[in-house]
Design an enzyme around this catalytic site. Structure first.
Site, PDB file in Angstrom:
ATOM      1  N   LEU A  92      31.516   0.286 -29.058  1.00 31.00           N
ATOM      2  CA  LEU A  92      31.231  -1.114 -29.383  1.00 31.00           C
ATOM      3  C   LEU A  92      29.749  -1.264 -29.715  1.00 31.00           C
ATOM      4  CD1 LEU A  92      32.535  -3.961 -29.488  1.00 31.00           C
ATOM      5  CD2 LEU A  92      31.615  -4.322 -27.192  1.00 31.00           C
ATOM      6  N   HIS A 121      22.375   0.484 -19.835  1.00 28.29           N
ATOM      7  CA  HIS A 121      21.300   0.290 -20.808  1.00 28.29           C
ATOM      8  C   HIS A 121      21.156  -1.210 -21.093  1.00 28.29           C
ATOM      9  CE1 HIS A 121      19.177   0.371 -24.660  1.00 28.29           C
ATOM     10  NE2 HIS A 121      18.958   1.667 -24.498  1.00 28.29           N
TER      11      HIS A 121
END
Length: 335
Positions: A125, A229
């Site tokens: 994604l 992240h």
């Protein structure tokens, strides 16, 4: 209008651009035209049913229907770990105590495992930066679950997603630098590339044979284990809204978390309804709905206004054209 559609060989330039923009640590989007070209061939064959169900890897593109610009990518891999191992590190808790000295200790260890064989994976994604607002990410993310829900028998009962671990603004990866690199004496990008392009035998050959005690690791490495992240925080929120939860596995290179959910408990898979299409020039509805075709081969998805009347979905002409459906066809709708 934004539409999610199958990716194929003609999308190589688009996919390469997205791979370059995604940056380090995005294993499923290598900056390698040959790998990406092979992946797009697999996507085409997957949607056409030319591969056995467990070999299929469906790649989806987020496209602006007016311009043809591609702004994002997502994917569903029908089954992982069958031809190549699916390695992770399991983060485990341990308790040790000594009543004689009145001491009780809690420890965590990391150990190499291969626990998710045959599971379906949602991944890849990624959206261009200027598309990360306004619901485009949610459309692209949920389209993967609409694909699974269209023909659930093609997918495993358990579904997982891996999220990229923490990197510093200058591109360094604390877990790689302080831990993984000790066992894999190469550049991160080389290890990342080999993970996607080889049979992963190098991991089995070089990975630690014994558990690693987390307490013995440097603080910069400990601090990022099972952390996402910064660019992956919205993706994590979308996964959690669908019912995904961490399962104690992390990536062997960057220590990013793995989250899982049973296929039939994924909110979009569970809540979307098959409805018969009616079409009008314009539709008056308070909120848009997630609408997709009802099969894998011709899969397309949009978020547009729809009025649900019993077993019928009234949609606008533009939405019907984007989905390539006609009156009387069946679509799946999640309000």
């Amino acid at each position: 209008m934004l539409v999610v559609r199958p990716a194929g060989p003609a999308d190589l330039d688009h996919l390469l651009e997205l791979a370059i923009l995604s940056g380090p640590g995005f294993t499923s989007l290598p900056e390698d035209p040959d790998q990406l070209s092979e992946r797009l061939d697999v996507s085409r064959d997957s949607f056409q049913g030319a591969l056995s169900p467990q070999e299929r890897w469906y790649t989806l593109m987020l496209e602006e229907s007016d311009t043809g610009d591609v702004d994002g990518v997502g994917s569903v891999k029908a089954a992982v770990g069958l031809k190549r191992p699916f390695f992770s590190l399991r983060l485990s808790n341990h308790t040790q105590s000594s009543p004689s000295v009145g001491v009780r200790l809690e420890h965590q260890t990391l150990a190499l495992v291969n626990e998710c064989t045959g599971w379906t994976e949602v991944g890849s994604l990624f959206l261009k930066a200027d598309r990360r607002k306004g619901g485009a990410g949610r459309l692209l993310s949920q389209s993967r679950y609409m694909l699974i829900g269209a023909e659930p028998e093609l997918f495993a009962e358990n579904v997982l997603a891996e999220l990229r671990g923490v990197f510093t603004p200058d591109g360094a990866c604390p877990f790689w630098d302080h831990v993984a690199h000790k066992f894999f004496p190469m550049e991160f990008d080389d290890a990342d590339r080999m993970t996607g392009a080889t049979d992963k035998q190098f991991i089995l050959d070089l990975a630690p044979r014994h558990p690693i005690y987390v307490e013995l690791l440097p603080e910069p490495a400990r601090a990022v284990i099972a952390k996402v992240h910064p660019q992956g925080v919205p993706a994590m929120a979308l996964l959690e809204s669908e019912g995904f939860r961490p399962n104690g596995l992390v990536d062997i290179f960057d220590a990013g978390p793995t989250v899982t959910c049973q296929r039939d408990n994924i909110r979009t898979v569970r809540d979307a309804r098959p409805l018969t299409v009616r079409i009008e020039a314009e539709v008056e509805a308070e909120l848009p709905a997630l609408i997709s075709t009802a099969g894998v081969a011709d899969f397309r998805a949009v978020r547009q206004k729809a009025v649900i009347d019993g077993d019928t979905a009234l949609i606008g002409r533009d939405a019907a054209e984007a989905l390539k459906v006609k009156a009387g066809d069946v679509v799946r709708v999640k309000s």
